[in-house]
Design an enzyme around this catalytic site. Sequence first.
Site, short mmCIF file in Angstrom:
data_model
loop_
_atom_site.label_atom_id
_atom_site.label_comp_id
_atom_site.label_asym_id
_atom_site.label_seq_id
_atom_site.Cartn_x
_atom_site.Cartn_y
_atom_site.Cartn_z
N ASP A 140 -1.71 28.86 27.40
CA ASP A 140 -1.87 29.81 26.29
C ASP A 140 -1.63 31.26 26.73
O ASP A 140 -1.88 31.61 27.88
CB ASP A 140 -3.28 29.66 25.71
CG ASP A 140 -3.39 30.27 24.32
OD1 ASP A 140 -2.36 30.53 23.69
OD2 ASP A 140 -4.54 30.50 23.88
N TRP B 29 1.38 38.04 26.10
CA TRP B 29 2.10 38.53 27.30
C TRP B 29 3.32 39.34 26.85
O TRP B 29 3.57 40.43 27.35
CB TRP B 29 2.52 37.32 28.15
CG TRP B 29 3.24 37.67 29.41
CD1 TRP B 29 2.68 37.90 30.63
CD2 TRP B 29 4.67 37.81 29.58
NE1 TRP B 29 3.66 38.18 31.55
CE2 TRP B 29 4.89 38.14 30.94
CE3 TRP B 29 5.77 37.70 28.73
CZ2 TRP B 29 6.16 38.35 31.45
CZ3 TRP B 29 7.04 37.91 29.24
CH2 TRP B 29 7.22 38.24 30.59
N HIS C 80 7.53 32.86 25.45
CA HIS C 80 7.69 31.40 25.62
C HIS C 80 8.71 31.11 26.71
O HIS C 80 8.51 30.23 27.54
CB HIS C 80 8.11 30.73 24.30
CG HIS C 80 7.09 30.88 23.21
ND1 HIS C 80 5.76 30.61 23.41
CD2 HIS C 80 7.20 31.27 21.91
CE1 HIS C 80 5.10 30.84 22.27
NE2 HIS C 80 5.96 31.24 21.35
N TRP D 143 2.86 23.72 14.10
CA TRP D 143 3.91 23.59 13.06
C TRP D 143 3.74 24.65 11.99
O TRP D 143 4.67 24.94 11.24
CB TRP D 143 3.87 22.20 12.42
CG TRP D 143 4.34 21.08 13.30
CD1 TRP D 143 3.59 20.05 13.77
CD2 TRP D 143 5.67 20.86 13.80
NE1 TRP D 143 4.36 19.21 14.55
CE2 TRP D 143 5.64 19.68 14.58
CE3 TRP D 143 6.89 21.55 13.68
CZ2 TRP D 143 6.76 19.17 15.24
CZ3 TRP D 143 8.01 21.05 14.33
CH2 TRP D 143 7.94 19.88 15.09
N ARG E 27 3.30 27.77 12.41
CA ARG E 27 3.79 29.10 12.85
C ARG E 27 5.07 29.46 12.10
O ARG E 27 5.71 28.59 11.50
CB ARG E 27 4.05 29.07 14.36
CG ARG E 27 2.74 28.98 15.13
CD ARG E 27 2.95 29.32 16.58
NE ARG E 27 1.67 29.28 17.27
CZ ARG E 27 1.46 29.72 18.48
NH1 ARG E 27 2.46 30.24 19.18
NH2 ARG E 27 0.26 29.67 19.03
N LEU F 127 4.61 11.79 40.64
CA LEU F 127 3.81 12.54 39.66
C LEU F 127 4.20 12.14 38.25
O LEU F 127 5.39 12.06 37.95
CB LEU F 127 4.05 14.05 39.89
CG LEU F 127 3.57 15.02 38.81
CD1 LEU F 127 2.05 15.08 38.79
CD2 LEU F 127 4.13 16.43 39.06
#
Length: 246
Positions: free
Chosen positions: A21, A26, A38, A70, A72, A132
């Site tokens: 988040d 930022w 993003h 969704w 946004r 991983l």
Amino acid sequence: MNLLENIKDHILPKHIAIIMDGNGRWAKQQGLMRVIGHESGAKSVRQVIEGCGELGIENLTLYAFSTENWKRPKLEVQTLMKLLVSSLRKEIKSLQDNNIKLNAIGNLSLLPKKVHKELQDVIEQTKNNKKLTLTLALSYGSREEITNTVKEISIKVKNNIISPDKIDELIINEHLYTSELPDVDLLIRTSGEQRISNFLLWQIAYAELYFTSVLWPDFTKEHLYEAIKEYQKRERRFGKTSEQLN
Ligand code: IPE
Ligand code: IPE
Ligand code: MG
């Protein structure tokens, strides 16, 4: 390096989940558009994947897009979806080289066709990788997941495949999107918010929670190590007394 050795001397989480988040804030701080935030978040994703790889963490789950996201602005959603496709394309080689298996959880049928296809391609190509498991939570909401689970189990009850008195935690687990994953040991949220935002409600029942004010695009491997070090200081009692653990 020293820090790494120190971490490896103690018990490592088997499953780390991260609520990534703070991208928007930022960007805003530097007078940039939210979408730049993003884009910048992608390098933090690389950092945590690398960090988990170096430590030998087996499961990393990243909250990339929630069912609520969704709502946004359309342009932001579109940009996030485009970013997802380009990142998947860019990262496939690195996933293969590092023996990483890609997995996805969420209501994936809601994703645009192009995203869905790219995702399925990468999942297919990396399915035999072992080191991983990287799970992306996309169009994911824990309540949606639990609702879906209840529906699936109800259908099996109706068709006499499961008897109601046989329903236990194990059966519920098997019907969640995360059926292949162990419970979350460490949940990290960046950006200073201290909430869960509909992420893995069932799976974090006994996770250690770690909140940091660092915004996601600023989050580095060292921040991940800090979180793991903090995790290693906690005493996980699972309801027992301290004395019982020894
Ligand atoms: C997290 O960053 C990324 C997604 C939710 C897709 P945000 O976009 O929520 O950033 P803030 O919280 O507005 O700063
Ligand atoms: C949670 O972040 C979802 C992701 C990180 C993908 P949000 O920014 O959407 O959460 P809220 O709205 O602040 O709770
Ligand atoms: Mg946010």
